[in-house]
Design a protein around this motif. Structure first.
Motif, short mmCIF file in Angstrom:
data_model
loop_
_atom_site.label_atom_id
_atom_site.label_comp_id
_atom_site.label_asym_id
_atom_site.label_seq_id
_atom_site.Cartn_x
_atom_site.Cartn_y
_atom_site.Cartn_z
N GLY A 68 0.81 -1.21 0.00
CA GLY A 68 0.00 0.00 0.00
C GLY A 68 0.85 1.26 0.00
N ILE A 69 1.88 1.26 0.83
CA ILE A 69 2.78 2.43 0.87
C ILE A 69 3.48 2.60 -0.47
N SER A 70 3.87 1.49 -1.10
CA SER A 70 4.51 1.57 -2.42
C SER A 70 3.57 2.18 -3.44
N LEU A 71 2.30 1.79 -3.41
CA LEU A 71 1.34 2.37 -4.35
C LEU A 71 1.12 3.85 -4.09
N VAL A 72 1.07 4.25 -2.83
CA VAL A 72 0.90 5.68 -2.52
C VAL A 72 2.10 6.47 -3.00
N ILE A 73 3.29 5.97 -2.73
CA ILE A 73 4.51 6.67 -3.19
C ILE A 73 4.54 6.73 -4.71
N PHE A 74 4.18 5.63 -5.36
CA PHE A 74 4.17 5.62 -6.82
C PHE A 74 3.12 6.58 -7.36
N GLY A 75 1.99 6.71 -6.68
CA GLY A 75 0.97 7.69 -7.08
C GLY A 75 1.50 9.11 -7.00
N ILE A 76 2.25 9.40 -5.96
CA ILE A 76 2.85 10.73 -5.81
C ILE A 76 3.89 10.98 -6.91
N VAL A 77 4.71 9.97 -7.19
CA VAL A 77 5.70 10.09 -8.26
C VAL A 77 5.00 10.27 -9.61
N THR A 78 3.87 9.58 -9.81
CA THR A 78 3.13 9.68 -11.06
C THR A 78 2.64 11.10 -11.29
N ILE A 79 2.12 11.75 -10.27
CA ILE A 79 1.64 13.13 -10.46
C ILE A 79 2.83 14.07 -10.71
N ALA A 80 3.97 13.79 -10.09
CA ALA A 80 5.15 14.62 -10.37
C ALA A 80 5.58 14.44 -11.82
N LEU A 81 5.61 13.18 -12.30
CA LEU A 81 5.96 12.94 -13.71
C LEU A 81 4.94 13.56 -14.65
#
Length: 146
Positions: A68-81
């Motif tokens: 879950g934490i990995s998905l949240v972090i990846f979601g944050i990285v996705t919006i930055a990208l």
């Protein structure tokens, strides 16, 4: 700037904004799924403790909280990208030298697939719970049922 008619540039910018909104929706979905997976894992563990009165063994590396934490972090990285890509395309449209970038698509797809594969064990894993009817603890059961 460029010699593209103003209406064509407006359409290109609007398409760029729609693409950015798709990035935003994707990142919100990833964050939401990450939060749900992490919290649902905690719920299942608490339910197991309640039913079996035993604390289940938890793998410190492969747990629903970590996924879950990995998905949240990846979601944050996705919006930055997505924000970076929106700005990059904005200036390419203005200069008239737009170039598609497939690398980001491949990276995002690979990470989502990896996180999806990591969630398969939670879908297949069945915890052995005792086969007993649910009863409320510390309450005597009446023999006279009317």
């Amino acid at each position: 700037m460029n010699n593209t008619p103003k209406i064509d540039r407006q359409r290109e910018h609007q398409a760029n904004e729609r693409t950015f909104l798709a990035w935003l929706r994707t990142s919100i979905a990833l964050i939401g799924f990450g939060f749900a997976i992490a919290r649902f894992g905690i719920f299942l563990r608490q339910l197991n403790v309640t039913l079996t009165q035993q604390e289940p063994a938890i793998n410190p590396l492969f747990s629903s909280e970590n996924l879950g934490i990995s998905l949240v972090i990846f979601g944050i990285v996705t919006i930055a990208l997505g924000t970076w890509r929106y700005n990059q395309v904005f200036w390419q449209i203005e200069r008239g030298d737009y170039k598609a970038n497939r690398l980001i698509i491949w990276i995002i797809s690979a990470v989502v697939m990896i996180l999806g594969f990591l969630s398969i064990p939670w879908l297949l894993w069945r915890n052995k719970l005792p086969n007993r009817p649910f009863s409320v603890p510390n309450q005597p059961q009446s023999k006279n049922l009317r």
